[in-house]
Design a protein around this motif. Structure first.
Motif, PDB file in Angstrom:
ATOM      1  N   HIS A  44      -0.554  -4.941  -2.943  1.00  0.00           N
ATOM      2  CA  HIS A  44       1.204  -4.622  -2.850  1.00  0.00           C
ATOM      3  C   HIS A  44       1.895  -5.538  -2.644  1.00  0.00           C
ATOM      4  N   PRO A  45       2.693  -5.969  -3.540  1.00  0.00           N
ATOM      5  CA  PRO A  45       3.702  -7.058  -3.391  1.00  0.00           C
ATOM      6  C   PRO A  45       4.602  -7.127  -2.036  1.00  0.00           C
ATOM      7  N   GLN A  46       5.025  -5.755  -1.594  1.00  0.00           N
ATOM      8  CA  GLN A  46       5.625  -5.570  -0.480  1.00  0.00           C
ATOM      9  C   GLN A  46       4.943  -5.606   0.875  1.00  0.00           C
ATOM     10  N   VAL A  47       3.759  -5.550   0.776  1.00  0.00           N
ATOM     11  CA  VAL A  47       2.893  -5.427   1.970  1.00  0.00           C
ATOM     12  C   VAL A  47       2.702  -6.905   2.528  1.00  0.00           C
ATOM     13  N   ARG A  48       2.911  -7.114   3.742  1.00  0.00           N
ATOM     14  CA  ARG A  48       2.631  -8.707   4.222  1.00  0.00           C
ATOM     15  C   ARG A  48       1.243  -8.522   4.869  1.00  0.00           C
ATOM     16  N   THR A  49       0.775  -7.443   5.546  1.00  0.00           N
ATOM     17  CA  THR A  49      -0.708  -7.555   6.163  1.00  0.00           C
ATOM     18  C   THR A  49      -0.808  -5.901   6.478  1.00  0.00           C
ATOM     19  N   PHE A  50      -2.023  -5.865   6.987  1.00  0.00           N
ATOM     20  CA  PHE A  50      -2.426  -4.661   7.250  1.00  0.00           C
ATOM     21  C   PHE A  50      -3.432  -4.649   8.285  1.00  0.00           C
ATOM     22  N   MET A  51      -3.855  -3.564   8.958  1.00  0.00           N
ATOM     23  CA  MET A  51      -4.946  -3.603  10.246  1.00  0.00           C
ATOM     24  C   MET A  51      -5.143  -2.144  10.883  1.00  0.00           C
ATOM     25  N   ASP A  52      -6.320  -2.208  11.651  1.00  0.00           N
ATOM     26  CA  ASP A  52      -6.751  -1.136  12.191  1.00  0.00           C
ATOM     27  C   ASP A  52      -5.430  -0.667  13.198  1.00  0.00           C
ATOM     28  N   ALA A  53      -4.872   0.610  13.413  1.00  0.00           N
ATOM     29  CA  ALA A  53      -3.881   0.829  14.246  1.00  0.00           C
ATOM     30  C   ALA A  53      -4.486   1.079  15.343  1.00  0.00           C
TER      31      ALA A  53
END
Length: 315
Positions: free
Chosen positions: A290-299
């Motif tokens: 996704h172009p608007q997502v900087r990063t993601f991780m387990d929350a």
């Protein structure tokens, strides 16, 4: 000048006939013969051909009245312009009265500030009459035409507004293909004189300029944490197949993701649970590109373990 454009004449000193197609001076006219050539001739060398009349002399020669339809016809006044069978450069103007009214009709021309009465007469319902003749090859020099008509009927009809049409013919009026005109049994061009006026609704026109912009549908801001467990989304989840459950969960995820971006949230958490990892896999697959997502991780592993993902958006 005794001869007018449209008169059918014969040469006195030779066997030749034709139409007067131009007025050269006070004593000379141009006569176009059946070969299509215009010849300058002194008016003293011409005479009328028996059975042919000038425009003015046809004023009372409207064709006999035809039977009027049982249904009263309010509109339908046409001008048929057709070439002469003997000389194609000669154009005859024939008025077609397709209405149920008797018409008191007149035609006046104007050129260079000089007005001339060309025709006046009564035209019966469904009647036709020739009202003018012109040189088709000299169209650019044709005068301005004013057609006028008074409507009369003995029927129980409200008086109709008199017709007045001012017309300046141009080349484009005769650029199209000629059509068969049944009433005169010739091919030519048909011009409607009683064309209904274009009615403009001023209020609607005004509204069209000031139509307020449609408000964009408002998208509710999602919660910071969105639970995707199916029991939170559908009360009838027990009746859904595994593929239907996944479809509902992904739709909820996509809607919340889009809403978070619209509201410029810094981040959002999706609670997808551990399960067999299918929902988690699909979510990670979508946000990884996704172009608007900087990063993601387990929350918050201490709370959700591996059952939730936090998505961080670009500033």
């Amino acid at each position: 000048m005794m001869f007018k454009i449209g008169d059918y004449v014969r040469f006195i000193d030779e066997k030749r006939e034709g139409y007067v197609t131009s007025e050269i001076d006070e004593h000379t006219v141009g006569v176009t013969d059946t070969d299509g050539f215009e010849i300058p001739v002194s008016t003293g060398n011409l005479t009328y051909v028996h059975g042919h009349f000038s425009n003015a002399e046809t004023s009372n020669n409207a064709m006999p009245t035809q039977q009027v339809d049982e249904k009263f016809v309010e509109d339908g006044i046409y001008l048929a312009v057709a070439e002469d069978a003997k000389a194609s450069v000669v154009a005859h103007f024939t008025l077609l009265n397709q209405t149920s009214y008797q018409l008191l009709f007149s035609l006046k021309t104007e050129k260079g500030g000089i007005y001339k009465g060309e025709f006046a007469g009564v035209i019966q319902p469904k009647g036709i009459v020739q009202v003018y003749t012109a040189n088709l090859g000299d169209l650019d020099n044709w005068p301005n035409f004013t057609f006028q008509a008074l409507y009369f009927t003995t029927s129980n009809k409200k008086p109709k507004t008199p017709l007045q049409v001012e017309k300046r013919f141009k080349s484009k009026d005769f650029s199209g293909a000629k059509n068969q005109i049944t009433e005169i049994n010739k091919f030519g061009w048909l011009v409607r004189l009683d064309e209904p006026a274009l009615v403009v609704d001023a209020q609607k026109l005004k509204e069209s300029f000031f139509t307020p912009k449609e408000e964009r549908p408002k998208i509710a801001k999602p919660a910071n944490e969105v639970d995707l467990h199916i029991e939170r989304l559908r009360d009838d989840h027990q009746f859904l197949s595994q593929s239907e459950i996944l479809e509902v969960q992904l739709a909820k995820f996509q809607g919340a993701l889009d809403a978070a971006i619209v509201h410029q949230m810094p981040s959002i958490v999706f609670i997808h649970g551990v399960g067999n990892g299918t929902l988690r896999h699909h979510i990670h697959q979508k946000i990884s590109k996704h172009p608007q997502v900087r990063t993601f991780m387990d929350a918050r592993k201490e709370k959700f373990g591996y059952g939730a993902t936090e998505v961080v958006f670009k500033v």
